[in-house]
Design a protein around this motif. Structure first.
Motif, PDB file in Angstrom:
ATOM      1  N   TYR A   1      22.877   3.028 -49.550  1.00  0.00           N
ATOM      2  CA  TYR A   1      22.769   1.668 -50.423  1.00  0.00           C
ATOM      3  C   TYR A   1      23.862   1.649 -51.560  1.00  0.00           C
ATOM      4  CZ  TYR A   1      19.451   0.437 -48.071  1.00  0.00           C
ATOM      5  OH  TYR A   1      17.710  -0.120 -46.830  1.00  0.00           O
TER       6      TYR A   1
ATOM      7  N   ASP B   1      17.737   8.531 -47.820  1.00  0.00           N
ATOM      8  CA  ASP B   1      17.312   6.734 -47.639  1.00  0.00           C
ATOM      9  C   ASP B   1      17.461   6.143 -48.345  1.00  0.00           C
ATOM     10  OD1 ASP B   1      14.254   6.036 -47.087  1.00  0.00           O
ATOM     11  OD2 ASP B   1      14.014   6.769 -49.053  1.00  0.00           O
TER      12      ASP B   1
ATOM     13  N   ALA C   1      20.397  -0.973 -38.548  1.00  0.00           N
ATOM     14  CA  ALA C   1      20.376  -1.883 -39.930  1.00  0.00           C
ATOM     15  C   ALA C   1      19.979  -2.202 -41.362  1.00  0.00           C
ATOM     16  CB  ALA C   1      18.394  -1.994 -38.574  1.00  0.00           C
TER      17      ALA C   1
ATOM     18  N   TRP D   1      20.558  -4.421 -43.733  1.00  0.00           N
ATOM     19  CA  TRP D   1      20.184  -5.363 -43.297  1.00  0.00           C
ATOM     20  C   TRP D   1      21.029  -5.769 -44.628  1.00  0.00           C
ATOM     21  CZ3 TRP D   1      15.685  -7.160 -46.661  1.00  0.00           C
ATOM     22  CH2 TRP D   1      15.455  -5.602 -47.705  1.00  0.00           C
TER      23      TRP D   1
ATOM     24  N   SER E   1       3.236   2.036 -30.553  1.00  0.00           N
ATOM     25  CA  SER E   1       2.803   2.707 -32.061  1.00  0.00           C
ATOM     26  C   SER E   1       2.029   4.075 -31.643  1.00  0.00           C
ATOM     27  CB  SER E   1       1.355   2.029 -32.668  1.00  0.00           C
ATOM     28  OG  SER E   1       1.042   2.546 -33.794  1.00  0.00           O
TER      29      SER E   1
ATOM     30  N   GLY F   1       4.980   1.531 -39.660  1.00  0.00           N
ATOM     31  CA  GLY F   1       4.504   1.683 -41.016  1.00  0.00           C
ATOM     32  C   GLY F   1       5.477   0.793 -41.968  1.00  0.00           C
ATOM     33  N   GLN F   2       6.513   0.753 -43.058  1.00  0.00           N
ATOM     34  CA  GLN F   2       5.939   0.130 -43.663  1.00  0.00           C
ATOM     35  C   GLN F   2       6.992  -0.696 -43.728  1.00  0.00           C
ATOM     36  OE1 GLN F   2       7.764   2.537 -47.195  1.00  0.00           O
ATOM     37  NE2 GLN F   2       8.537   0.399 -48.016  1.00  0.00           N
TER      38      GLN F   2
ATOM     39  N   GLY G   1      11.844   1.164 -36.303  1.00  0.00           N
ATOM     40  CA  GLY G   1      10.894   2.030 -37.115  1.00  0.00           C
ATOM     41  C   GLY G   1      10.361   2.744 -38.030  1.00  0.00           C
ATOM     42  N   THR G   2      10.955   4.258 -37.281  1.00  0.00           N
ATOM     43  CA  THR G   2      10.750   5.122 -38.127  1.00  0.00           C
ATOM     44  C   THR G   2      11.502   6.423 -38.545  1.00  0.00           C
ATOM     45  OG1 THR G   2      11.558   5.648 -35.305  1.00  0.00           O
ATOM     46  CG2 THR G   2       9.302   5.748 -35.122  1.00  0.00           C
TER      47      THR G   2
HETATM   48  N1  LIG Z   1      15.898  -1.276 -44.034  1.00  0.00           N
HETATM   49  C1  LIG Z   1      14.829  -1.078 -45.661  1.00  0.00           C
HETATM   50  O1  LIG Z   1      14.951  -1.608 -46.891  1.00  0.00           O
HETATM   51  C2  LIG Z   1      13.984   0.535 -45.273  1.00  0.00           C
HETATM   52  C3  LIG Z   1      13.132   0.547 -45.962  1.00  0.00           C
HETATM   53  C4  LIG Z   1      12.358   1.602 -46.490  1.00  0.00           C
HETATM   54  C5  LIG Z   1      12.393   2.281 -44.554  1.00  0.00           C
HETATM   55  N2  LIG Z   1      14.192   2.647 -44.323  1.00  0.00           N
HETATM   56  C6  LIG Z   1      13.505   3.072 -42.929  1.00  0.00           C
HETATM   57  O2  LIG Z   1      13.407   2.988 -42.320  1.00  0.00           O
HETATM   58  C7  LIG Z   1      12.377   3.905 -42.028  1.00  0.00           C
HETATM   59  C8  LIG Z   1      11.059   4.304 -41.377  1.00  0.00           C
HETATM   60  O3  LIG Z   1      10.599   4.293 -42.795  1.00  0.00           O
HETATM   61  P1  LIG Z   1       8.934   3.444 -43.330  1.00  0.00           P
HETATM   62  O4  LIG Z   1       8.962   3.965 -45.176  1.00  0.00           O
HETATM   63  O5  LIG Z   1       8.394   2.515 -42.812  1.00  0.00           O
HETATM   64  O6  LIG Z   1       8.334   5.001 -42.713  1.00  0.00           O
HETATM   65  P2  LIG Z   1       6.730   4.929 -42.216  1.00  0.00           P
HETATM   66  O7  LIG Z   1       5.882   4.108 -43.597  1.00  0.00           O
HETATM   67  O8  LIG Z   1       6.716   6.058 -42.988  1.00  0.00           O
HETATM   68  O9  LIG Z   1       6.605   4.556 -40.923  1.00  0.00           O
HETATM   69  C9  LIG Z   1       6.947   4.956 -39.897  1.00  0.00           C
HETATM   70  C10 LIG Z   1       5.598   5.083 -38.814  1.00  0.00           C
HETATM   71  O10 LIG Z   1       7.071   5.947 -37.596  1.00  0.00           O
HETATM   72  C11 LIG Z   1       6.210   6.510 -37.315  1.00  0.00           C
HETATM   73  N3  LIG Z   1       5.894   7.638 -37.322  1.00  0.00           N
HETATM   74  C12 LIG Z   1       6.782   8.778 -36.137  1.00  0.00           C
HETATM   75  N4  LIG Z   1       6.559   9.344 -35.729  1.00  0.00           N
HETATM   76  C13 LIG Z   1       6.466  10.041 -37.242  1.00  0.00           C
HETATM   77  C14 LIG Z   1       5.810  11.387 -37.971  1.00  0.00           C
HETATM   78  N5  LIG Z   1       5.933  12.542 -37.987  1.00  0.00           N
HETATM   79  N6  LIG Z   1       5.782  11.123 -39.723  1.00  0.00           N
HETATM   80  C15 LIG Z   1       5.514   9.620 -39.892  1.00  0.00           C
HETATM   81  N7  LIG Z   1       5.619   8.844 -39.097  1.00  0.00           N
HETATM   82  C16 LIG Z   1       6.111   8.715 -37.889  1.00  0.00           C
HETATM   83  C17 LIG Z   1       4.164   6.119 -37.654  1.00  0.00           C
HETATM   84  O11 LIG Z   1       4.166   4.723 -36.634  1.00  0.00           O
HETATM   85  P3  LIG Z   1       3.513   4.721 -35.726  1.00  0.00           P
HETATM   86  O12 LIG Z   1       1.943   5.652 -36.105  1.00  0.00           O
HETATM   87  O13 LIG Z   1       3.329   3.169 -35.789  1.00  0.00           O
HETATM   88  O14 LIG Z   1       3.928   5.363 -34.291  1.00  0.00           O
HETATM   89  C18 LIG Z   1       5.108   5.746 -39.186  1.00  0.00           C
HETATM   90  O15 LIG Z   1       4.347   4.703 -39.184  1.00  0.00           O
HETATM   91  C19 LIG Z   1      13.240   5.132 -42.265  1.00  0.00           C
HETATM   92  O16 LIG Z   1      14.344   5.618 -41.513  1.00  0.00           O
HETATM   93  C20 LIG Z   1      13.516   4.454 -43.196  1.00  0.00           C
HETATM   94  O17 LIG Z   1      15.011   4.814 -43.706  1.00  0.00           O
HETATM   95  C21 LIG Z   1      14.600   0.820 -43.862  1.00  0.00           C
END
Ligand SMILES: NC(=O)c1ccc[n+]([C@@H]2O[C@H](COP(=O)([O-])OP(=O)(O)OC[C@H]3O[C@@H](n4cnc5c(N)ncnc54)[C@H](OP(=O)(O)O)[C@@H]3O)[C@@H](O)[C@H]2O)c1
Length: 354
Positions: free
Chosen positions: A195, A191, A132, A134, A42, A14-15, A82-83
């Motif tokens: 921060y 979410d 993480a 960051w 994935s 994901g993102q 990153g889920t």
């Molecule tokens: N550090 C930061 O600045 C930051 C920024 C944004 C998010 N985050 C954190 O990162 C995590 C993911 O956020 P994101 O924004 O990347 O989410 P996202 O874009 O929705 O992506 C999450 C990924 O997780 C997998 N996944 C597995 N089960 C899922 C489900 N039931 N629904 C949706 N996705 C599922 C999918 O990947 P596959 O299909 O490839 O398995 C999906 O692409 C969260 O915990 C969030 O708090 C951190």
């Protein structure tokens, strides 16, 4: 080791995984660790292949249509998770069971109890695990803490204001969106409020984890469709009288200047495109003739490489936790957020499961 090498297995495409891996492979002059994108896990192999093509085309990453294959891959040193939040505990436990080190996105888990479970498993296996968070690893954050707590450039700190707001247009997001689905850990506090809370904790007191002072916490949440669309926290440190006013909202985007630290001799503002991504701080001393001083930390990429480099060095030094994001600090933040949710009403179905 001067420049350790770490082979990463990425969970989820994901993102955030996209941003993290983009930074891992970014050419840098000041690189002090080698990051190899070793495997991608994935929900489908096609998605994993697409991800590599788009984000790390030069890599020879193995792609899998299942997360378990990444945990079992002997070439992987560390798993990056990153889920959505609701799956962090399960993914951490599965990776640890295979003897992998883990870097798990924030919030580490949905609540403190889940985090304890993961750290207990890591302790038994003797692997490195870190949340993480960051922003804590950014040079700006470290320089700012030094300016405030050691150099006391604004004297004694009195108050910290920090907001993280994003316009998330919840009406148009699908029900399955992790941002609004309560079973996936939806809501603003975990979410983005995490921060605002982090900045408050870092700037109101110089301790971390077990050495940190314990504030009184007052809070409120606005709940809509079972998730908090806004959370506000007041941290009050009885020993020093300091206060933090720390907020999050899914309804409106915060201005670029997202935080203000008030001290006995002046004010510091922090700005950036988001509260998680500070780029600049400005010291504004008290007095009409005093000159402002700006500290600009802008640079290419997002800035995930700093936490990745720190993790590589900790693992090379055979540490199981980071001194900038130790397990006790994750547990402290989770406990504070548990309290805010308990009082405010943003409960997850997982809070009640045994
Ligand atoms: N550090 C930061 O600045 C930051 C920024 C944004 C998010 N985050 C954190 O990162 C995590 C993911 O956020 P994101 O924004 O990347 O989410 P996202 O874009 O929705 O992506 C999450 C990924 O997780 C997998 N996944 C597995 N089960 C899922 C489900 N039931 N629904 C949706 N996705 C599922 C999918 O990947 P596959 O299909 O490839 O398995 C999906 O692409 C969260 O915990 C969030 O708090 C951190």
């Amino acid at each position: 080791m001067d420049c350790p090498t770490l082979k990463w297995g990425i969970i989820g495409t994901g993102q955030i995984s996209t941003a993290f891996v983009t930074d891992l492979v970014l050419p840098r002059d000041d690189k002090n660790a080698n990051h190899v994108v070793q495997a991608i896990g994935s929900s489908s192999k096609e998605k994993a292949d697409e991800f590599v093509k788009k984000v790390a085309p030069e890599s020879t990453a193995t792609t899998y249509g299942a997360y378990d294959s990444v945990y079992a891959d002997p070439a992987v040193d560390i798993v990056y998770i990153g889920t959505p939040h609701a799956f962090h505990k399960e993914a951490c436990l599965a990776a640890i069971a295979q003897g992998k080190h883990v870097l798990c996105e924030k919030p580490f888990t949905l609540n403190r109890r889940e985090a304890v479970e993961v750290f207990d498993a890591a302790r038994k296996k003797g692997v490195f695990v870190m949340e993480a968070l960051w922003t804590r690893f950014m040079p700006l954050c470290q320089e700012l803490q030094k300016a405030v707590h050691e150099d006391k450039v604004i004297g004694e700190v009195n108050r910290v204001f920090c907001d993280f707001g994003l316009h998330m247009d919840l009406e148009t997001l699908p029900r399955s969106s992790r941002l609004k689905n309560v079973a996936l850990g939806g809501g603003s506090l975990l979410d983005i409020g995490i921060y605002s809370l982090t900045w408050g904790l870092l700037l109101l007191d110089n301790g971390i984890g077990e050495t940190a002072a314990t504030p009184q916490v007052f809070s409120a949440q606005s709940i809509s469709q079972k998730i908090d669309i806004a959370s506000s926290m007041i941290l009050h440190y009885p020993q020093t009288g300091r206060q933090g006013i720390l907020t999050s909202s899914m309804q409106i985007k915060t201005d670029p200047v997202f935080a203000r630290i008030e001290g006995s001799k002046g004010v510091i503002t922090i700005e950036g495109p988001a509260t998680s991504v500070p780029k600049k701080f400005t010291v504004i001393p008290r007095g009409e003739d005093a000159e402002k001083k700006e500290y600009d930390f802008s640079r290419p990429g997002y800035g995930f490489y700093w936490e990745a480099d720190a993790v590589a060095h900790d693992i090379a030094a055979k540490k199981t936790e980071s001194s900038r994001m130790p397990w006790a600090e994750t547990l402290r933040v989770m406990e504070l957020m548990d309290g805010v949710r308990e009082r405010g009403g943003a409960r997850f179905p997982q809070d009640d499961s045994i």
